[in-house]
Design a protein around this motif. Structure first.
Motif, PDB file in Angstrom:
ATOM      1  N   GLY A   1       0.820  -1.233   0.023  1.00  0.00           N
ATOM      2  CA  GLY A   1       0.174  -0.189  -0.148  1.00  0.00           C
ATOM      3  C   GLY A   1       0.944   1.229   0.109  1.00  0.00           C
ATOM      4  O   GLY A   1       2.362   1.175   0.033  1.00  0.00           O
ATOM      5  N   GLY A   2       0.290   2.413  -0.089  1.00  0.00           N
ATOM      6  CA  GLY A   2       0.890   3.658  -0.202  1.00  0.00           C
ATOM      7  C   GLY A   2       1.881   4.011   1.109  1.00  0.00           C
ATOM      8  O   GLY A   2       1.354   3.344   2.278  1.00  0.00           O
ATOM      9  N   LEU A   3       2.890   4.785   1.179  1.00  0.00           N
ATOM     10  CA  LEU A   3       3.305   5.350   2.225  1.00  0.00           C
ATOM     11  C   LEU A   3       2.604   6.452   2.669  1.00  0.00           C
ATOM     12  O   LEU A   3       1.763   6.917   2.144  1.00  0.00           O
ATOM     13  CB  LEU A   3       5.032   5.875   1.742  1.00  0.00           C
ATOM     14  N   THR A   4       2.898   6.659   4.118  1.00  0.00           N
ATOM     15  CA  THR A   4       2.289   7.516   4.798  1.00  0.00           C
ATOM     16  C   THR A   4       3.221   8.534   5.452  1.00  0.00           C
ATOM     17  O   THR A   4       4.330   8.222   5.599  1.00  0.00           O
ATOM     18  CB  THR A   4       1.405   6.816   5.911  1.00  0.00           C
ATOM     19  N   ASP A   5       2.690   9.388   6.061  1.00  0.00           N
ATOM     20  CA  ASP A   5       3.534  10.546   6.834  1.00  0.00           C
ATOM     21  C   ASP A   5       3.775   9.953   8.356  1.00  0.00           C
ATOM     22  O   ASP A   5       4.686  10.503   8.915  1.00  0.00           O
ATOM     23  CB  ASP A   5       3.015  12.059   7.159  1.00  0.00           C
ATOM     24  N   ASP A   6       3.312   9.096   8.886  1.00  0.00           N
ATOM     25  CA  ASP A   6       3.337   8.535   9.810  1.00  0.00           C
ATOM     26  C   ASP A   6       4.603   7.669   9.844  1.00  0.00           C
ATOM     27  O   ASP A   6       4.993   6.837   9.299  1.00  0.00           O
ATOM     28  CB  ASP A   6       2.509   7.406  10.440  1.00  0.00           C
ATOM     29  N   GLU A   7       5.755   8.356  10.611  1.00  0.00           N
ATOM     30  CA  GLU A   7       6.960   7.694  10.631  1.00  0.00           C
ATOM     31  C   GLU A   7       7.175   6.139  10.917  1.00  0.00           C
ATOM     32  O   GLU A   7       7.859   5.629  10.550  1.00  0.00           O
ATOM     33  CB  GLU A   7       7.895   8.755  11.445  1.00  0.00           C
ATOM     34  N   ASN A   8       6.368   5.802  11.878  1.00  0.00           N
ATOM     35  CA  ASN A   8       6.454   4.303  12.504  1.00  0.00           C
ATOM     36  C   ASN A   8       5.868   3.638  11.103  1.00  0.00           C
ATOM     37  O   ASN A   8       6.617   2.515  11.021  1.00  0.00           O
ATOM     38  CB  ASN A   8       5.619   4.412  13.633  1.00  0.00           C
TER      39      ASN A   8
ATOM     40  N   PHE B   1       8.218   0.851   9.175  1.00  0.00           N
ATOM     41  CA  PHE B   1       7.856  -0.450   9.077  1.00  0.00           C
ATOM     42  C   PHE B   1       7.798  -1.110   7.633  1.00  0.00           C
ATOM     43  O   PHE B   1       8.551  -2.126   7.246  1.00  0.00           O
ATOM     44  CB  PHE B   1       6.473  -0.784   9.808  1.00  0.00           C
ATOM     45  N   LYS B   2       6.921  -0.179   6.786  1.00  0.00           N
ATOM     46  CA  LYS B   2       7.057  -0.765   5.401  1.00  0.00           C
ATOM     47  C   LYS B   2       8.334  -0.666   4.652  1.00  0.00           C
ATOM     48  O   LYS B   2       8.470  -1.593   4.045  1.00  0.00           O
ATOM     49  CB  LYS B   2       6.091   0.187   4.711  1.00  0.00           C
ATOM     50  N   LEU B   3       9.117   0.322   4.815  1.00  0.00           N
ATOM     51  CA  LEU B   3      10.498   0.301   4.384  1.00  0.00           C
ATOM     52  C   LEU B   3      11.360  -0.684   4.687  1.00  0.00           C
ATOM     53  O   LEU B   3      12.426  -0.913   4.129  1.00  0.00           O
ATOM     54  CB  LEU B   3      10.930   1.839   4.326  1.00  0.00           C
TER      55      LEU B   3
END
Length: 66
Positions: free
Chosen positions: A15-22, A26-28
């Motif tokens: 899914g898309g990346l978010t501005d939420d750093e956590n 996690f995704k990266l």
């Protein structure tokens, strides 16, 4: 995800990346590639064009752009 790996899946869309750093970290952390994806709408009729323009105005108003 382990089940998909066992099934031989080579690509998993997180899914898309978010501005939420956590969540972003996690995704990266899986080491995949960031792939730009187009997402949008295309009207197929005059009525659809009017609705799409109204939607775009609403989005801009909500974001404080207009």
């Amino acid at each position: 995800m382990l089940l998909f790996k066992e099934m031989g899946c080579k690509v998993y869309d997180m899914g898309g990346l978010t501005d939420d750093e956590n969540i972003r970290r996690f995704k990266l952390g899986f080491g995949g590639d960031i792939v730009p994806v187009y997402s949008g709408y295309e009207a197929q009729s005059l009525y659809g064009s009017i609705l799409l323009k109204a939607r775009n105005v609403k989005v801009k108003l909500t974001k404080g752009i207009l």
